[in-house]
Enzyme design. Structure first.
Site, mmCIF file in Angstrom:
data_model
loop_
_atom_site.group_PDB
_atom_site.id
_atom_site.type_symbol
_atom_site.label_atom_id
_atom_site.label_comp_id
_atom_site.label_asym_id
_atom_site.label_seq_id
_atom_site.Cartn_x
_atom_site.Cartn_y
_atom_site.Cartn_z
ATOM 1 C CD GLU A 122 -5.666 34.543 -19.864
ATOM 2 O OE1 GLU A 122 -6.555 34.138 -19.114
ATOM 3 O OE2 GLU A 122 -4.955 33.805 -20.539
ATOM 4 C CB CYS A 136 2.345 38.752 -18.390
ATOM 5 S SG CYS A 136 2.154 37.810 -19.886
ATOM 6 C CB CYS A 143 -3.527 34.188 -30.712
ATOM 7 S SG CYS A 143 -1.922 34.470 -31.475
ATOM 8 C CB CYS A 147 2.054 28.339 -31.218
ATOM 9 S SG CYS A 147 2.701 29.836 -31.993
ATOM 10 C CB SER A 235 7.126 38.126 -26.428
ATOM 11 O OG SER A 235 7.351 36.805 -26.870
ATOM 12 C CB SER A 257 7.959 32.727 -29.259
ATOM 13 O OG SER A 257 7.446 33.569 -28.266
ATOM 14 C CG LEU A 258 14.383 30.038 -31.617
ATOM 15 C CD1 LEU A 258 14.234 30.803 -32.926
ATOM 16 C CD2 LEU A 258 15.833 30.092 -31.132
ATOM 17 C CG HIS A 259 8.967 27.989 -28.758
ATOM 18 N ND1 HIS A 259 9.363 28.335 -27.487
ATOM 19 C CD2 HIS A 259 7.910 28.800 -29.043
ATOM 20 C CE1 HIS A 259 8.579 29.293 -27.027
ATOM 21 N NE2 HIS A 259 7.709 29.597 -27.949
HETATM 22 N N1 SAH Z 1 2.539 35.903 -29.680
HETATM 23 C C1 SAH Z 1 3.652 36.304 -28.883
HETATM 24 C C2 SAH Z 1 3.326 36.577 -27.420
HETATM 25 C C3 SAH Z 1 2.405 35.631 -26.679
HETATM 26 S S1 SAH Z 1 2.959 34.096 -26.041
HETATM 27 C C4 SAH Z 1 4.737 35.271 -28.963
HETATM 28 O O1 SAH Z 1 4.517 34.215 -29.536
HETATM 29 O O2 SAH Z 1 5.834 35.532 -28.503
HETATM 30 C C5 SAH Z 1 4.138 34.353 -24.775
HETATM 31 C C6 SAH Z 1 5.111 33.174 -24.627
HETATM 32 O O3 SAH Z 1 4.506 32.045 -23.951
HETATM 33 C C7 SAH Z 1 5.590 32.644 -25.965
HETATM 34 O O4 SAH Z 1 6.971 32.382 -25.917
HETATM 35 C C8 SAH Z 1 4.803 31.369 -26.096
HETATM 36 O O5 SAH Z 1 5.405 30.523 -27.013
HETATM 37 C C9 SAH Z 1 4.796 30.858 -24.660
HETATM 38 N N2 SAH Z 1 3.777 29.827 -24.380
HETATM 39 C C10 SAH Z 1 2.559 29.683 -24.934
HETATM 40 N N3 SAH Z 1 1.912 28.614 -24.417
HETATM 41 C C11 SAH Z 1 2.729 28.075 -23.490
HETATM 42 C C12 SAH Z 1 2.621 26.952 -22.588
HETATM 43 N N4 SAH Z 1 1.526 26.197 -22.556
HETATM 44 N N5 SAH Z 1 3.665 26.686 -21.770
HETATM 45 C C13 SAH Z 1 4.783 27.483 -21.808
HETATM 46 N N6 SAH Z 1 4.928 28.545 -22.616
HETATM 47 C C14 SAH Z 1 3.933 28.844 -23.470
#
Ligand code: SAH
Length: 401
Positions: A122, A136, A143, A147, A235, A257-259
């Site tokens: 998508e 995007c 994947c 995560c 990203s 993507s730090l989190h």
């Molecule tokens: N694999 C790469 C790119 C794909 S995800 C990465 O991890 O950066 C793109 C962004 O969306 C990432 O920051 C991911 O952590 C975030 N993301 C994934 N699921 C989400 C959700 N349910 N709500 C908010 N952000 C989310």
């Protein structure tokens, strides 16, 4: 409310044969749309163009395919008629097949594309408040990273997308937004809505770096789609050993993507952290080429209620980013069916942002977009997979009845 966009199936040119009462679809000829200059040259040679002329012809075609976005060879008026005929015999200019296209009330558009049998991905177009907007794109179908808060992680990896399939997503968006210039209507950069590309769809771009780099070469080429490298953001969840290489090969902007601000929590949310912990990740980030005020790293931080949203964590984030030219994107968690996580309360997110702002960081809270069309990662695809599964069950039940 939801509207469905009209769409043109890839198999427009699929032919049907009728044999003994059974109709079978012949595969369409391969498409040239999305190919690199070198690959385009090879296809021309394969179709009979003399090798020493292939490069020049590829340049000619390039402008038609990527600047004007034409979908048939007949439109290529400065290409010899005979060659146009040969090309049409062997190839198409079809985009990846669009399974569904949806437009949200807020203007967000989402496409589910089929790259091959059972291979769906998508991409989402997010219009900005002004003229600009970001597309995007996905780099993989599914994947491998798992995560815990991401819906894509619950789907099995099917495969890497090719460079052409990545570029194809951009072409689909430009088609839908009607943003290809024509000779009568030369569009300038300032006239377009689609101005930026973010590799934040499905998949981990740094696990598919060769194809991502090739796609970025095609997308950023000034004679074609012409979206500059500084307007393309890749990203990553933190594949440390590939980060510097990404910068060297693509010149793209980097997003991480730090989190989480400590290894214990990040190991849990982004299991890749066990392989490349924060210290190693930040060493790699610091080596990203030409970082500075004009080229900052974007740090994405998803706001998870009671998990990573305390003010102490906001302060820890400021500390962690010391010395790195950075922007922070706070992302309200987008819930999906079955997730154990919830989105932080709005005032909690605002207070978190305030700590960052006071430390001098611009930290926009990303407004949830396209919620009515399930624009969160992985949702549309899994909805369609679910739908197909229930259709199969229905057919089975009917067969058995
Ligand atoms: N694999 C790469 C790119 C794909 S995800 C990465 O991890 O950066 C793109 C962004 O969306 C990432 O920051 C991911 O952590 C975030 N993301 C994934 N699921 C989400 C959700 N349910 N709500 C908010 N952000 C989310």
């Amino acid at each position: 409310m939801l509207r469905f966009l009209g769409y043109t199936p890839l198999n427009e040119q699929a032919q049907h044969i009728h044999k003994g009462g059974v109709t079978a679809a012949l595969p369409s000829p391969p498409s040239l749309a999305g190919l690199s200059k070198a690959a385009l040259g090879e296809k021309l040679v394969a179709a009979g163009v003399e090798p020493d002329k292939a490069k020049m012809r590829a340049e000619q075609l390039w402008r038609w395919i990527y600047h004007y976005g034409v979908t048939n060879f007949a439109a290529m008026t400065n290409v010899a008629k005979e060659l146009r005929g040969t090309l049409a015999e062997h190839y198409t200019l079809a985009r990846p097949e669009i399974v569904t296209g949806q437009v949200s009330q807020d203007g967000t558009r989402k496409w589910l594309t089929r790259f091959g049998p059972g291979t769906e991905g998508e991409c989402v177009f997010i219009p900005d408040v002004g003229r600009s907007g970001a597309l995007c794109v996905s780099s993989q179908v599914g994947c491998t990273l798992n995560c815990t808060f991401c819906h894509t992680g619950t789907q099995k990896l099917v495969r890497n997308l090719s460079a052409a399939e990545i570029v194809g997503q951009v072409m689909i968006a430009r088609d839908a937004l009607n943003e290809w210039p024509t000779q009568a209507r030369p569009l300038n950069d300032g006239d377009r809505q689609l101005t930026n590309i973010v590799f934040m769809g499905m998949g981990e771009p740094l696990y598919n770096l060769d194809n991502v780099a090739e796609a970025i070469d095609t997308i950023s080429d000034g004679d074609g789609i012409s979206i500059g490298r500084r307007r393309i953001t890749v990203s990553t969840a933190g594949v440390a050993p590939r980060i510097k290489e990404l910068g060297e090969r693509t010149g793209a902007m980097l997003a991480i993507s730090l989190h989480a601000t400590n290894d214990d929590l990040r190991n849990e949310l982004v299991p890749l952290n066990k392989k490349y912990p924060l210290a190693e990740l930040f060493d790699a980030i610091r080596q990203y080429p030409s970082l500075g005020n004009a080229k900052r790293v974007t740090f994405e931080y998803v706001m998870l209620k009671g998990v990573n949203d305390t003010l102490a964590e906001a302060k820890a984030l400021v500390k962690l980013l010391a010395g790195v030219p950075a922007k922070i994107n706070l992302i309200p968690f987008n819930p999906w069916p079955g997730t154990p996580y919830e989105c932080s309360e709005w005032d909690v997110i605002e207070r978190f942002a305030e700590v960052l702002n006071r430390a001098g960081y611009s930290s926009p809270i990303r407004t949830p977009r396209g919620r009515d069309i399930l624009a969160a990662c992985g949702q549309l695809r899994s909805e369609s997979v679910k739908q197909r599964a229930s259709e199969r069950l229905k057919t089975k039940a009917e067969a058995e009845a």
